[in-house]
Scaffold this motif. Sequence first.
Motif, PDB file in Angstrom:
ATOM      1  N   MET A 117       0.754  -1.059   0.084  1.00  0.00           N
ATOM      2  CA  MET A 117       0.065   0.042  -0.024  1.00  0.00           C
ATOM      3  C   MET A 117       0.976   1.289   0.010  1.00  0.00           C
ATOM      4  O   MET A 117       1.004   2.132   1.124  1.00  0.00           O
ATOM      5  N   PHE A 118       1.519   1.319  -1.162  1.00  0.00           N
ATOM      6  CA  PHE A 118       2.547   2.389  -1.261  1.00  0.00           C
ATOM      7  C   PHE A 118       2.224   3.796  -0.981  1.00  0.00           C
ATOM      8  O   PHE A 118       2.679   4.591  -0.463  1.00  0.00           O
ATOM      9  N   GLU A 119       0.877   4.047  -1.174  1.00  0.00           N
ATOM     10  CA  GLU A 119       0.416   5.486  -0.950  1.00  0.00           C
ATOM     11  C   GLU A 119       0.165   5.926   0.435  1.00  0.00           C
ATOM     12  O   GLU A 119       0.459   7.098   0.566  1.00  0.00           O
ATOM     13  N   ARG A 120       0.329   4.887   1.293  1.00  0.00           N
ATOM     14  CA  ARG A 120       0.299   5.191   2.426  1.00  0.00           C
ATOM     15  C   ARG A 120       1.739   5.925   3.110  1.00  0.00           C
ATOM     16  O   ARG A 120       1.844   6.643   4.288  1.00  0.00           O
ATOM     17  N   PHE A 121       2.750   5.793   2.264  1.00  0.00           N
ATOM     18  CA  PHE A 121       4.148   6.381   2.474  1.00  0.00           C
ATOM     19  C   PHE A 121       4.403   7.784   1.769  1.00  0.00           C
ATOM     20  O   PHE A 121       5.563   8.225   1.835  1.00  0.00           O
TER      21      PHE A 121
END
Length: 314
Positions: A117-121
């Motif tokens: 869930m790359f968008e959390r970073f």
Amino acid sequence: MKIALLGTGFGQAHAAVYAARGDVEVVMFGRDPEKTGKTAGRFGFAASTDMDAAFEDASFDLVDICLPVPLHAQYVLRALEADKHVLVELPLADNLEDAQRVAEAAAGGDKYVFVDMFERFIPANQALFDAVRDGTYGRLEQLTLWNQTAHLWPGASLGLKVLPLEAMHSDMDIITRTLGLPQDLTVTTVARDENSGAIDATFRFDGAAARSSVSSLMPKAWGARGGYTAAFENGVLDAASTMGFDGKPTGTVTAYTTDGAHQLDLPPADQYTAMIGHVMDVLAGKAENRIAPSSVLDALRLTLDLDTKVNGTR
């Protein structure tokens, strides 16, 4: 840390991060010997077409799965059965039942499962999550998310059949993390051809609304652009970014309040480096897993609902 990286397509985004680290040994796995060898060689990795070795070779600590979505859940479960830690590209599965099986297996074992869930970073998204959690501007009332892209990944379809699961899942995660699951979902679509299209989805909540818009109708010169506008009771956060194949966005977040407008000071970071850094920190006992399978189920449920609206029952 020895890593089996499965997939030579989007696996390249992960490979670029691993290649910049000095604490991992990577073997890239693929089906085509020539393509796998050429791609692995670009990053200085060994190459293999023996996919079974990723699970049967005891020297591998982590299996990184960047394969087609229908294979995600079964390969995660196979890795857990082989006593490996697992990082899997999003979405976790193409159906909720398989995703729940993975979540249960991960919770019941001693090996970590990470969902990318790359968008959390992304720092801009973290600013939004923090504002909602801390009530910085009061209650979130309206959230608009948008992404518009050219065909930057040769050979990859960006048509209506793939956009919900492969391009809008991150938006669904942002929506469920900030507003929860909606009461209602309405979808409008445009299809140029089987590989290019646009989806506009609106979501109704009790006292709030959200919208997610994605398009692959843009010319090459456009690149990829996206952002969000979050309207709170006492202010607005407005984010805009550009991003290429390397997964490293540039962007800004501006806060608008009764005191005026000011740009937030965000830390420099790209999401894939930060995500894989988080995986390594968790495996080293330095952090708690923020991207466990159980944390993605609501987002996947909403993504699958969206996919059904767009494509019908698969």
